[in-house]
Motif scaffolding. Structure first.
Motif, PDB file in Angstrom:
ATOM      1  N   ASN A 152     -64.056  37.156  59.043  1.00 17.09           N
ATOM      2  CA  ASN A 152     -63.165  38.278  58.770  1.00 17.09           C
ATOM      3  C   ASN A 152     -63.764  39.535  59.404  1.00 17.09           C
ATOM      4  O   ASN A 152     -64.778  40.046  58.923  1.00 17.09           O
ATOM      5  N   PRO A 153     -63.152  40.081  60.460  1.00 21.84           N
ATOM      6  CA  PRO A 153     -63.704  41.277  61.103  1.00 21.84           C
ATOM      7  C   PRO A 153     -63.809  42.486  60.175  1.00 21.84           C
ATOM      8  O   PRO A 153     -64.798  43.227  60.230  1.00 21.84           O
ATOM      9  N   ALA A 154     -62.813  42.703  59.316  1.00 24.40           N
ATOM     10  CA  ALA A 154     -62.854  43.857  58.412  1.00 24.40           C
ATOM     11  C   ALA A 154     -63.992  43.719  57.406  1.00 24.40           C
ATOM     12  O   ALA A 154     -64.750  44.673  57.164  1.00 24.40           O
ATOM     13  N   VAL A 155     -64.132  42.547  56.829  1.00 22.49           N
ATOM     14  CA  VAL A 155     -65.210  42.307  55.870  1.00 22.49           C
ATOM     15  C   VAL A 155     -66.567  42.438  56.556  1.00 22.49           C
ATOM     16  O   VAL A 155     -67.525  42.971  55.974  1.00 22.49           O
ATOM     17  N   THR A 156     -66.661  41.987  57.792  1.00 22.53           N
ATOM     18  CA  THR A 156     -67.911  42.110  58.540  1.00 22.53           C
ATOM     19  C   THR A 156     -68.306  43.572  58.697  1.00 22.53           C
ATOM     20  O   THR A 156     -69.465  43.952  58.482  1.00 22.53           O
ATOM     21  N   ILE A 157     -67.339  44.410  59.054  1.00 22.82           N
ATOM     22  CA  ILE A 157     -67.615  45.843  59.196  1.00 22.82           C
ATOM     23  C   ILE A 157     -68.017  46.436  57.848  1.00 22.82           C
ATOM     24  O   ILE A 157     -68.999  47.188  57.746  1.00 22.82           O
ATOM     25  N   GLY A 158     -67.287  46.104  56.794  1.00 23.83           N
ATOM     26  CA  GLY A 158     -67.596  46.644  55.479  1.00 23.83           C
ATOM     27  C   GLY A 158     -68.989  46.273  55.014  1.00 23.83           C
ATOM     28  O   GLY A 158     -69.720  47.106  54.442  1.00 23.83           O
ATOM     29  N   ARG A 159     -69.406  45.033  55.275  1.00 25.21           N
ATOM     30  CA  ARG A 159     -70.705  44.557  54.814  1.00 25.21           C
ATOM     31  C   ARG A 159     -71.873  45.175  55.588  1.00 25.21           C
ATOM     32  O   ARG A 159     -73.027  45.058  55.164  1.00 25.21           O
ATOM     33  N   ALA A 160     -71.586  45.853  56.698  1.00 25.88           N
ATOM     34  CA  ALA A 160     -72.642  46.565  57.420  1.00 25.88           C
ATOM     35  C   ALA A 160     -73.075  47.831  56.680  1.00 25.88           C
ATOM     36  O   ALA A 160     -74.140  48.385  56.958  1.00 25.88           O
ATOM     37  N   PHE A 161     -72.249  48.281  55.725  1.00 25.40           N
ATOM     38  CA  PHE A 161     -72.514  49.530  55.022  1.00 25.40           C
ATOM     39  C   PHE A 161     -73.366  49.349  53.774  1.00 25.40           C
ATOM     40  O   PHE A 161     -73.540  50.294  53.017  1.00 25.40           O
ATOM     41  N   THR A 162     -73.892  48.150  53.551  1.00 25.55           N
ATOM     42  CA  THR A 162     -74.728  47.920  52.371  1.00 25.55           C
ATOM     43  C   THR A 162     -75.968  47.121  52.756  1.00 25.55           C
ATOM     44  O   THR A 162     -75.859  46.061  53.388  1.00 25.55           O
ATOM     45  N   ASP A 163     -77.119  47.628  52.389  1.00 25.75           N
ATOM     46  CA  ASP A 163     -78.363  46.920  52.695  1.00 25.75           C
ATOM     47  C   ASP A 163     -78.758  46.060  51.501  1.00 25.75           C
ATOM     48  O   ASP A 163     -79.791  46.271  50.868  1.00 25.75           O
ATOM     49  N   ALA A 168     -60.654  50.033  56.461  1.00 29.91           N
ATOM     50  CA  ALA A 168     -60.961  51.130  55.540  1.00 29.91           C
ATOM     51  C   ALA A 168     -61.209  50.597  54.131  1.00 29.91           C
ATOM     52  O   ALA A 168     -62.134  51.033  53.433  1.00 29.91           O
ATOM     53  N   GLY A 169     -60.388  49.644  53.715  1.00 32.42           N
ATOM     54  CA  GLY A 169     -60.567  49.051  52.400  1.00 32.42           C
ATOM     55  C   GLY A 169     -61.899  48.340  52.279  1.00 32.42           C
ATOM     56  O   GLY A 169     -62.577  48.432  51.237  1.00 32.42           O
ATOM     57  N   ALA A 170     -62.304  47.637  53.323  1.00 32.67           N
ATOM     58  CA  ALA A 170     -63.576  46.900  53.294  1.00 32.67           C
ATOM     59  C   ALA A 170     -64.759  47.845  53.149  1.00 32.67           C
ATOM     60  O   ALA A 170     -65.693  47.589  52.382  1.00 32.67           O
ATOM     61  N   ILE A 171     -64.738  48.938  53.888  1.00 36.74           N
ATOM     62  CA  ILE A 171     -65.835  49.912  53.784  1.00 36.74           C
ATOM     63  C   ILE A 171     -65.880  50.510  52.381  1.00 36.74           C
ATOM     64  O   ILE A 171     -66.947  50.624  51.762  1.00 36.74           O
ATOM     65  N   ALA A 197     -67.397  48.084  49.853  1.00 33.85           N
ATOM     66  CA  ALA A 197     -68.863  48.002  49.892  1.00 33.85           C
ATOM     67  C   ALA A 197     -69.488  49.201  49.195  1.00 33.85           C
ATOM     68  O   ALA A 197     -70.463  49.064  48.438  1.00 33.85           O
ATOM     69  N   VAL A 198     -68.924  50.378  49.432  1.00 37.99           N
ATOM     70  CA  VAL A 198     -69.443  51.594  48.785  1.00 37.99           C
ATOM     71  C   VAL A 198     -69.267  51.497  47.268  1.00 37.99           C
ATOM     72  O   VAL A 198     -70.170  51.872  46.501  1.00 37.99           O
TER      73      VAL A 198
END
Length: 265
Positions: free
Chosen positions: A179-190, A100-103, A106-107
């Motif tokens: 880092n799985p969390a960072v990987t997920i978070g970085r999917a939210f930014t193009d 949640a923090g990673a997402i 990114a936002v």
């Protein structure tokens, strides 16, 4: 003194969020200031090194500064035998907080630079050599974090872990997400640091394989550690410290009056 679980979870969420903000924000800034990809990666990696070092120093005393489900899982796996490290309750609380923090991070980065708050990345990173890079990056990170604890150098983690991540930006083909969390978070930014949603699952799979590789390396290098060995090592260290203190006191007492006394600690 261990902080309450709620505070530790908050530290993990905030730390992971700020880490992703640093990674994504510096990537956006770098692409706005230079068209040279090498310069962009250098700026991105340097900002990540400095930011990660600060975050580990600041939040490490509260939660251990995992900021990474791979590190949390590795700490849990080794702690099962020694009675140390996070339990399943902590793992179940840490990992969702990290994601949640990673997402959110990114936002936040997108918001600061006037980018769309949520726009999924279009950068596909699923080639086999990139996945191998993630295995290497994550395995090395696990070996480093657990190795520092084994040799009694955990206090060096802010500088050493940040330095490793900075180096891995350059020596791995994937630029070391690790880092799985960072990987997920970085999917939210193009943006520069983004990763396409379709590449997330393979990256996380490679990272989890890296955890296994790292744990295996720790066992090969330092041996298997169980509860009895941990208790013995702790008792030995305590005894040695007491003996050193006693010897220091005795030396100070018997020192001739014409010699300088030992300095007070």
């Amino acid at each position: 003194m261990t902080a309450p679980l709620g505070r530790r979870v908050a530290a993990e969420a905030i730390g992971t969020g700020l880490l992703v903000t640093v990674v994504v924000g510096s990537g956006i800034q770098a692409t706005e200031l230079s068209h040279d990809v090498g310069v962009q990666l250098l700026a991105n990696s340097l900002a990540t090194v400095f930011g990660l070092g600060v975050l580990i120093t600041l939040l490490g005393p509260v939660s251990g500064a995992h900021f990474n489900p791979a590190v949390t899982l590795a700490a849990w796996a080794t702690g099962r035998r020694t009675g140390e490290g996070p339990g399943l309750r902590e793992v179940a609380a840490y990992v969702p907080a990290q994601v949640a923090g990673a997402i959110a991070g990114a936002v936040l980065a997108d918001a600061m630079f006037g980018e769309p708050l949520v726009r999924f990345s279009t950068q596909h990173r699923s080639a086999g050599h990139l996945l191998l890079g993630e295995v290497v990056a994550t395995g090395g990170l696990v070996l480093l974090v657990l190795g520092l604890e084994r040799v009694g150098r955990a206090a060096l983690a802010p500088a050493v872990v940040a330095s490793y991540i900075g180096a891995a930006y350059w020596f791995t083909s994937s630029t070391s997400f690790a880092n799985p969390a960072v990987t997920i978070g970085r999917a939210f930014t193009d943006t520069f640091a983004g990763i396409a949603p379709g590449s997330v699952a393979p990256f996380i799979g490679a990272q989890l394989l890296g955890v296994v590789v790292g744990l295996t390396a720790v066992t090969v290098v330092y041996g298997r550690r169980d509860r009895a060995a941990t208790a013995t090592a702790t008792a030995t260290a305590t005894t040695a410290a007491a003996a050193t203190a006693a010897a220091t006191t005795a030396t100070a007492v018997v020192a001739p009056h014409d010699e300088p006394e030992l300095a007070s600690p």
